[in-house]
Write a protein that holds these residues in place. Structure first.
Motif, PDB file in Angstrom:
ATOM      1  N   ARG A 138       4.139   4.870   0.753  1.00 53.21           N
ATOM      2  CA  ARG A 138       4.080   4.720  -0.701  1.00 53.21           C
ATOM      3  C   ARG A 138       2.873   3.873  -1.089  1.00 53.21           C
ATOM      4  NH1 ARG A 138       8.849   2.862  -1.220  1.00 53.21           N
ATOM      5  NH2 ARG A 138       8.185   0.694  -1.233  1.00 53.21           N
ATOM      6  N   GLN A 139       2.252   4.246  -2.204  1.00 55.56           N
ATOM      7  CA  GLN A 139       0.972   3.635  -2.581  1.00 55.56           C
ATOM      8  C   GLN A 139       1.132   2.365  -3.422  1.00 55.56           C
ATOM      9  OE1 GLN A 139      -0.657   8.167  -2.839  1.00 55.56           O
ATOM     10  NE2 GLN A 139      -1.485   6.772  -4.346  1.00 55.56           N
ATOM     11  N   ASP A 140       2.085   1.492  -3.010  1.00 57.00           N
ATOM     12  CA  ASP A 140       2.225   0.193  -3.655  1.00 57.00           C
ATOM     13  C   ASP A 140       2.044  -0.889  -2.594  1.00 57.00           C
ATOM     14  OD1 ASP A 140       4.560   0.260  -2.191  1.00 57.00           O
ATOM     15  OD2 ASP A 140       5.894   0.464  -3.920  1.00 57.00           O
ATOM     16  N   CYS A 141       2.203  -2.144  -2.985  1.00 53.56           N
ATOM     17  CA  CYS A 141       1.880  -3.253  -2.084  1.00 53.56           C
ATOM     18  C   CYS A 141       2.738  -3.250  -0.828  1.00 53.56           C
ATOM     19  CB  CYS A 141       1.987  -4.589  -2.816  1.00 53.56           C
ATOM     20  SG  CYS A 141       3.637  -4.977  -3.451  1.00 53.56           S
ATOM     21  N   SER A 142       4.041  -3.008  -0.973  1.00 44.59           N
ATOM     22  CA  SER A 142       4.939  -3.016   0.182  1.00 44.59           C
ATOM     23  C   SER A 142       4.743  -1.767   1.048  1.00 44.59           C
ATOM     24  CB  SER A 142       6.394  -3.135  -0.275  1.00 44.59           C
ATOM     25  OG  SER A 142       6.683  -2.211  -1.303  1.00 44.59           O
ATOM     26  N   GLY A 143       4.408  -0.631   0.419  1.00 46.23           N
ATOM     27  CA  GLY A 143       4.099   0.556   1.189  1.00 46.23           C
ATOM     28  C   GLY A 143       2.846   0.368   2.020  1.00 46.23           C
ATOM     29  N   PHE A 144       1.879  -0.362   1.463  1.00 44.10           N
ATOM     30  CA  PHE A 144       0.624  -0.657   2.161  1.00 44.10           C
ATOM     31  C   PHE A 144       0.888  -1.465   3.427  1.00 44.10           C
ATOM     32  CE2 PHE A 144      -3.181  -3.606   2.355  1.00 44.10           C
ATOM     33  CZ  PHE A 144      -4.042  -2.680   2.912  1.00 44.10           C
ATOM     34  N   VAL A 145       1.713  -2.506   3.327  1.00 45.47           N
ATOM     35  CA  VAL A 145       2.042  -3.320   4.497  1.00 45.47           C
ATOM     36  C   VAL A 145       2.863  -2.504   5.494  1.00 45.47           C
ATOM     37  CG1 VAL A 145       3.320  -5.343   5.306  1.00 45.47           C
ATOM     38  CG2 VAL A 145       1.879  -5.507   3.276  1.00 45.47           C
ATOM     39  N   SER A 146       3.778  -1.680   4.986  1.00 45.17           N
ATOM     40  CA  SER A 146       4.560  -0.811   5.871  1.00 45.17           C
ATOM     41  C   SER A 146       3.633   0.083   6.688  1.00 45.17           C
ATOM     42  CB  SER A 146       5.521   0.053   5.042  1.00 45.17           C
ATOM     43  OG  SER A 146       6.440  -0.737   4.313  1.00 45.17           O
ATOM     44  N   MET A 147       2.591   0.585   6.035  1.00 44.98           N
ATOM     45  CA  MET A 147       1.619   1.436   6.717  1.00 44.98           C
ATOM     46  C   MET A 147       0.853   0.650   7.770  1.00 44.98           C
ATOM     47  SD  MET A 147      -1.911   2.041   6.880  1.00 44.98           S
ATOM     48  CE  MET A 147      -2.486   1.229   5.390  1.00 44.98           C
ATOM     49  N   TRP A 156      10.165  -2.521   0.968  1.00 38.32           N
ATOM     50  CA  TRP A 156       9.762  -3.180  -0.271  1.00 38.32           C
ATOM     51  C   TRP A 156       9.788  -4.678  -0.029  1.00 38.32           C
ATOM     52  CZ3 TRP A 156      13.296  -5.112  -4.476  1.00 38.32           C
ATOM     53  CH2 TRP A 156      14.571  -5.414  -3.991  1.00 38.32           C
ATOM     54  N   THR A 157       9.364  -5.467  -1.003  1.00 34.25           N
ATOM     55  CA  THR A 157       9.234  -6.915  -0.771  1.00 34.25           C
ATOM     56  C   THR A 157      10.567  -7.560  -0.424  1.00 34.25           C
ATOM     57  OG1 THR A 157       9.422  -7.325  -3.157  1.00 34.25           O
ATOM     58  CG2 THR A 157       7.191  -7.186  -2.228  1.00 34.25           C
ATOM     59  N   GLY A 158      11.679  -6.903  -0.800  1.00 37.48           N
ATOM     60  CA  GLY A 158      12.987  -7.462  -0.486  1.00 37.48           C
ATOM     61  C   GLY A 158      13.460  -7.167   0.923  1.00 37.48           C
ATOM     62  N   SER A 159      12.755  -6.292   1.641  1.00 38.27           N
ATOM     63  CA  SER A 159      13.195  -5.938   2.997  1.00 38.27           C
ATOM     64  C   SER A 159      12.142  -6.196   4.068  1.00 38.27           C
ATOM     65  CB  SER A 159      13.607  -4.453   3.041  1.00 38.27           C
ATOM     66  OG  SER A 159      12.499  -3.619   2.727  1.00 38.27           O
ATOM     67  N   ALA A 208      -8.123 -11.200   1.831  1.00 40.75           N
ATOM     68  CA  ALA A 208      -6.846 -10.520   1.607  1.00 40.75           C
ATOM     69  C   ALA A 208      -7.062  -9.018   1.514  1.00 40.75           C
ATOM     70  CB  ALA A 208      -6.185 -11.028   0.330  1.00 40.75           C
ATOM     71  N   TYR A 209      -6.232  -8.278   2.237  1.00 40.90           N
ATOM     72  CA  TYR A 209      -6.154  -6.820   2.088  1.00 40.90           C
ATOM     73  C   TYR A 209      -4.885  -6.569   1.286  1.00 40.90           C
ATOM     74  CZ  TYR A 209      -9.563  -6.487   5.898  1.00 40.90           C
ATOM     75  OH  TYR A 209     -10.689  -6.603   6.685  1.00 40.90           O
ATOM     76  N   GLU A 210      -5.002  -5.862   0.174  1.00 44.00           N
ATOM     77  CA  GLU A 210      -3.824  -5.663  -0.666  1.00 44.00           C
ATOM     78  C   GLU A 210      -3.911  -4.360  -1.438  1.00 44.00           C
ATOM     79  OE1 GLU A 210      -3.455  -8.339  -4.023  1.00 44.00           O
ATOM     80  OE2 GLU A 210      -5.587  -8.826  -3.899  1.00 44.00           O
ATOM     81  N   GLN A 211      -2.738  -3.865  -1.816  1.00 37.38           N
ATOM     82  CA  GLN A 211      -2.639  -2.695  -2.669  1.00 37.38           C
ATOM     83  C   GLN A 211      -2.210  -3.178  -4.051  1.00 37.38           C
ATOM     84  OE1 GLN A 211      -3.724   0.102  -2.299  1.00 37.38           O
ATOM     85  NE2 GLN A 211      -2.599   1.656  -3.414  1.00 37.38           N
ATOM     86  N   THR A 212      -3.128  -3.122  -4.991  1.00 35.00           N
ATOM     87  CA  THR A 212      -2.870  -3.554  -6.356  1.00 35.00           C
ATOM     88  C   THR A 212      -3.703  -2.691  -7.286  1.00 35.00           C
ATOM     89  OG1 THR A 212      -2.825  -5.484  -7.831  1.00 35.00           O
ATOM     90  CG2 THR A 212      -4.685  -5.316  -6.331  1.00 35.00           C
TER      91      THR A 212
END
Length: 432
Positions: A138-147, A156-159, A208-212
């Motif tokens: 997924r193309q959001d911040c948590s999807g980016f880290v998951s990738m 997601w940020t809660g998991s 920082a590498y981030e999806q925003t």
């Protein structure tokens, strides 16, 4: 009478002030006069007063307005006080219709994490909480880290926290994350970024590498983040593996017997210099390095080694800054006294009679040292922070020059006296 114009000058090359003697001794090569060499005095205090006769026969042009280009205070700062990063919930790859890939936690190295993050930066993946990139994430911040962490699905940020372990700020390394989850309102401020490494030895900014919105980015960011800084928690991926591309630096070597004096000193470039620096940092010598230890011998290595030797109570030839068998043995075994915090060796001599001023040689294109950071921090404190999009840091840049030039013009100086390079008078007024 018009405002006096101060033109700062360098003394002749044989100037015998403590500062010039010190920097001639440690400088690796001579510098051009403009950037730190000391040619014959090229200027003096010039006081221009227009006589009434001159004023009567010639129109006197108005002085140029102080240079103050319109620029945002921080171009990298998000437009809103907090990142606009709404996110999706847990989902398999490619979204709700995708197929689960199992729950096994994959192993990954730090290099692999950063390289995967770079692929989205290069592709400029647009931000979206509902869209999925071609790799299924997924193309959001948590999807980016998951990738980047190669998780089996979209988190997601809660998991995300369940896939990592909490660490301290001082333990952060590339591939770790900084996570803020707002449990009362998950869509309000919750965000996560990938830590790419410190930008300088002060550990106040990091890459920082981030999806925003609007797309994936890589940029220097204040620790821990632009907003809600106190709520970000560092985590390390549980499946991280070491190795050539893992946690251990590729240049690291086992701390075996002393390799010999020939491996250290001016001109040396080898893995033992890197290992020496790493051991010195572990024993309290971090303040001497504006960048991490490298294979190339530098004055930072010499000064850190000397500080460690002096911590043992040694002096003279025993504390010359070059490691011998005894210095190496104490570092390898962890014995002896460490460098005390706040004891970064004797301060550099005052140059040109101005306390703390290290000389123009420290401020020139390509320069990289702690004095540039000190200068930038003072300029920000004096109200010239608008010129910095990141930092200030130890590497001299156009932002430093423009900030110095603006300060000099605010003193009423023009021409060569406001060239953006700090001379002794600029330094004295900044730190008065």
């Amino acid at each position: 009478m018009a405002t006096p114009v101060f033109e700062e000058f360098d003394p002749v090359s044989d100037c015998d002030c403590p500062g010039c003697i010190h920097w001639r001794r440690v400088s690796p090569r001579a510098l051009p006069g403009r950037f730190g060499g000391h040619p014959a005095a090229r200027g003096a205090l010039v006081v221009a007063a227009a006589t009434s006769a001159l004023a009567a026969s010639h129109a006197v042009p108005a002085l140029a307005a102080p240079f103050a280009p319109a620029a945002p205070h921080r171009p990298g700062l998000p437009a809103a006080p907090e990142p606009d990063t709404p996110q999706g919930s847990e989902a398999p790859l490619h979204g709700p219709g995708g197929k689960p890939t199992g729950s096994a936690q994959r192993t990954v190295t730090r290099t692999e994490i950063i390289n995967r993050a770079k692929t989205w930066v290069a592709a400029q993946v647009p931000y979206s909480m509902t869209s999925y990139w071609s790799d299924g994430y997924r193309q959001d911040c948590s999807g980016f880290v998951s990738m980047a962490w190669q998780l089996p699905g979209n988190e997601w940020t809660g998991s995300l926290a369940k896939f990592g372990v909490k660490i301290k700020k001082e333990d952060l390394q590339p591939g770790d994350i900084l996570l803020f989850h707002n449990p009362t309102d998950p869509q309000k401020g919750s965000h996560v970024v990938i830590f790419g490494g410190w930008t300088d030895y002060t550990h106040t900014y990091y890459t920082a590498y981030e999806q925003t919105a609007p797309r994936t980015r890589r940029q220097a960011t204040p620790y821990a983040y632009w907003s809600h800084s106190d709520k970000y928690v560092p985590y390390r991926y549980k499946g991280l593996t070491a190795g050539a591309a893992g946690a251990a630096p590729a240049t690291a070597v086992k701390s075996g017997p002393f390799p010999g004096a020939a491996y250290f000193g001016p001109g040396a470039n080898n893995k033992y210099v890197t290992r020496l620096g790493e051991m010195l940092v572990a024993r309290g010598g971090r303040a001497y390095y504006t960048q991490g230890p490298t294979p190339r011998w530098s004055d930072a290595d010499r000064r850190a080694t000397q500080a460690f030797q002096r911590a043992q109570g040694w002096s003279g030839a025993d504390a010359d800054g070059l490691p011998g068998p005894r210095t190496w043995e104490l570092l390898v075994t962890g014995k002896g006294k460490s460098i005390r915090a706040g004891k970064a060796g004797p301060p550099a001599p005052a140059s040109h009679g101005v306390t703390g001023y290290p000389g123009r040689g420290m401020f020139r294109p390509g320069a990289n040292n702690a004095y540039i950071t000190q200068l930038g921090q003072r300029l920000v404190k004096k109200g010239y922070g608008r010129f910095y999009s990141t930092g200030p840091g130890p590497r001299w840049g156009e932002a430093d020059r423009r900030a110095v030039e603006a300060f000099q013009r605010a003193q009423g100086w023009r021409g060569g006296a406001a060239d953006g390079y700090p001379g002794p008078e600029t330094w004295r007024r900044l730190f008065a």
